[in-house]
Design a protein around this motif. Structure first.
Motif: not given
Length: 249
Positions: A97-103, A128-133, A138-139
């Motif tokens: 859920p955190y990284f699914m939007q990346y290629r 929780e997965a959020r786009d603005d943090e 951090y990863f």
């Protein structure tokens, strides 16, 4: 994904690197032990360097090494490494859920740099997965610190294997450091029970081949954590039982 310059300047990148650096002692000890073991196990220095940079998985390296030295068929070596690293399938499912939007290319890069302690610190920081943090920053910060904490001592162990005595007990020092980190992360009933269940599952499944007891322990801990944090009758019953047993945990 953001540009490298933007990532390096992000405050969460620095936070990830700082928090991972605080636990780098155990990582460094294991990296040094693994580097020494590869050379003393019979690998040439170039092959050992290739293995540490390409494989980048200490438990898989240490498990595959003795099999390679006795001429075990390649498919068995691959199967052993695959079984030991199955825990990363569980980690990846949690990270999705955190990284699914990346290629795909970016996700493959993130997958290479992922690690056990990176997963622990990341999930503690971002439940929780959020786009603005700044989650990916951090990863990357934690992963970069983790990579250097492992690879620098591993390369030193490879190059200095002939002068580092095996009786130093560096592996045990690494275990103690990682145990200290684990204890510091047990902060509530959910993590306490998950740790107990994982330990019990690892001991019960220790006789499984290819170190599958590691996978069993991780899966059991994840299931317990999901039951406690999630809904449903099973989760409610488990939370009620924990409430009654609170003084003992």
């Amino acid at each position: 994904m953001l540009s490298l310059q933007d990532v390096l300047r992000h405050r969460q990148f620095r936070a990830g690197a700082r928090e991972m650096s605080a636990v780098s002692l155990g990582i460094a000890a294991w990296g040094l032990v693994t580097g020494v073991a590869m050379v003393k196990g019979g690998l040439s220095i170039p092959l050992a360097l290739l293995m540490t940079f390409v494989v980048y998985a200490g438990s898989a390296q240490l498990a595959a090494l003795p099999l390679m030295m006795v001429g075990t068929p390649v498919w068995i070596v691959w199967a052993t490494a695959l079984c030991i690293n199955l825990r990363f399938v569980i980690f990846s499912a949690q990270w999705r859920p955190y990284f699914m939007q990346y290629r795909l290319r970016d996700r493959l890069l993130l997958g290479y740099f992922s690690g056990d302690l990176t997963y622990v610190l990341f999930m503690k920081k971002f439940p929780e997965a959020r786009d603005d943090e700044g989650q990916v920053e951090y990863f990357l910060g934690a992963s970069t610190a983790n990579w250097f904490s492992w690879q620098v001592p591993a390369v030193a162990g490879i190059l200095l294997a002939d002068v580092i005595p095996t009786h130093w007990g560096l592996g045990f020092a690494g275990v103690l450091a990682l145990l200290g980190l684990t204890y510091s992360l047990v902060s509530d009933r959910a993590t306490s029970l998950a740790a107990i269940v994982a330990g019990a599952a690892a001991v019960a499944a220790f006789s499984l081949p290819f170190r599958l007891h590691i996978v069993v322990a991780i899966a059991a801990a994840v299931c317990i954590g999901l039951m406690i944090e999630g809904g449903g009758d099973a989760g409610r019953r488990l939370r009620a039982a924990l409430d009654r047993a609170r003084p003992a945990i």
